[in-house]
Design a protein around this motif. Sequence first.
Motif, mmCIF file in Angstrom:
data_model
loop_
_atom_site.group_PDB
_atom_site.id
_atom_site.type_symbol
_atom_site.label_atom_id
_atom_site.label_comp_id
_atom_site.label_asym_id
_atom_site.label_seq_id
_atom_site.Cartn_x
_atom_site.Cartn_y
_atom_site.Cartn_z
ATOM 1 N N HIS A 1 0.833 -1.203 0.000
ATOM 2 C CA HIS A 1 0.000 0.000 0.000
ATOM 3 C C HIS A 1 0.874 1.263 0.000
ATOM 4 N N ALA A 2 1.913 1.276 0.841
ATOM 5 C CA ALA A 2 2.768 2.461 0.942
ATOM 6 C C ALA A 2 3.520 2.701 -0.362
ATOM 7 N N ARG A 3 4.032 1.647 -0.969
ATOM 8 C CA ARG A 3 4.763 1.816 -2.234
ATOM 9 C C ARG A 3 3.830 2.264 -3.359
ATOM 10 N N GLU B 1 2.382 6.759 -7.077
ATOM 11 C CA GLU B 1 1.461 7.778 -7.600
ATOM 12 C C GLU B 1 2.006 9.183 -7.358
ATOM 13 N N LEU B 2 2.595 9.403 -6.195
ATOM 14 C CA LEU B 2 3.191 10.708 -5.914
ATOM 15 C C LEU B 2 4.361 10.982 -6.854
ATOM 16 N N ASN B 3 5.089 9.942 -7.184
ATOM 17 C CA ASN B 3 6.281 10.089 -8.013
ATOM 18 C C ASN B 3 5.949 10.562 -9.424
ATOM 19 N N SER C 1 1.239 9.095 4.951
ATOM 20 C CA SER C 1 1.695 7.753 4.587
ATOM 21 C C SER C 1 2.800 7.278 5.521
ATOM 22 N N VAL C 2 3.746 8.165 5.825
ATOM 23 C CA VAL C 2 4.839 7.809 6.739
ATOM 24 C C VAL C 2 4.281 7.507 8.132
ATOM 25 N N VAL D 1 10.344 18.691 6.507
ATOM 26 C CA VAL D 1 9.029 18.073 6.360
ATOM 27 C C VAL D 1 9.146 16.801 5.520
ATOM 28 N N ALA D 2 8.464 15.738 5.930
ATOM 29 C CA ALA D 2 8.508 14.477 5.185
ATOM 30 C C ALA D 2 7.993 14.679 3.764
ATOM 31 N N GLN D 3 8.673 14.052 2.804
ATOM 32 C CA GLN D 3 8.287 14.122 1.401
ATOM 33 C C GLN D 3 8.070 12.703 0.874
ATOM 34 N N ALA D 4 7.779 12.596 -0.415
ATOM 35 C CA ALA D 4 7.452 11.295 -0.994
ATOM 36 C C ALA D 4 8.548 10.261 -0.737
ATOM 37 N N HIS D 5 9.815 10.648 -0.901
ATOM 38 C CA HIS D 5 10.907 9.683 -0.710
ATOM 39 C C HIS D 5 10.986 9.173 0.732
#
Length: 314
Positions: free
Chosen positions: A105-107, A112-114, A145-146, A283-287
């Motif tokens: 689910h997380a990947r 999609e964010l990528n 997500s994180v 701030v947390a980002q997609a990576h």
Amino acid sequence: MILSFFSLLLALALDYRFAEPKKYHPLVGFGRYVDFLQQKLNRSDDLKVSSQTQFINGALACLLATVPIIGAIIIVQYSLPSIINVFIDAGLLYLCIGWSSLQQHARAIFDELNINQLDLARTKLGWIVSRETQELDSTQIAQASVESVLENSSDALFASLFWFMVAGVEGAVLHRLVNTLDAMWGYKTNQYLFFGRFSAYFDDVLNYLPARLTAYGFAFCAASVEQGKKALMCWRTQATNCSSPNGGPVMTAGAGALNVRLSEGAFYHGKWEVKPAMGCGEVAQAHTIIDSLELVQKTLLFWLFSIGGLVFVL
């Protein structure tokens, strides 16, 4: 103990190979049974029923939901040879673990964010969180997500492993059942405020030690000693401000270990609610989603080496 550790490794191998069953998962049937109990025992719509009675009804429903299943497992185990129980234990523990599914689910959200598919990312995030996702931007999606990866790793992985080694497969199954009850009844709404309170308390008790051991694992497995210290500092200074007594230590320590900040708020029932600070740094980002998965994976390996060492020493 050695046989139990073998069952644990086999369960993790099954989870890695198959993830959660796509059809006929026992928890689906359990959910239907639980819904039946709730309909029969929840009297939240009757103004004549006191809050104390509602709490007692909720406690009775929790016991009716869990005791027969745990009793059946004990009876089966005592009637079969140990070598067969090894494989039964592995199968039941596999059904308690949801680590591979959480990774998938997380990947999927990260993918999609990528490619900047925010609508799909919001939809897929909505599959693993209870908050509303349709108004979130890319950064907020990544942060949520994180948070989900960190918090659910404790519920869906580490707590199951902990209770399996402490109390056998019965302990792991009990934790998974109570955690499911909390997910279904642990809401502070008129319908569940008192009825679901016993299950929510029971879940908090069962998760207390695993959550803190998970938080220590995140700190130990941080990329550097400095980030490990940040994880402990964030846990010490921020966790008490979080609404969840067990999610707080896990998320704050995990965010500190990753050196990122998590969500400052969330949408619930169409309203933006401010949340206490969690983590430090950028701030947390997609990576960071991938970073959080790697942190959990390192912590899992740390747990396995630690458990294996204790098993063979003792």
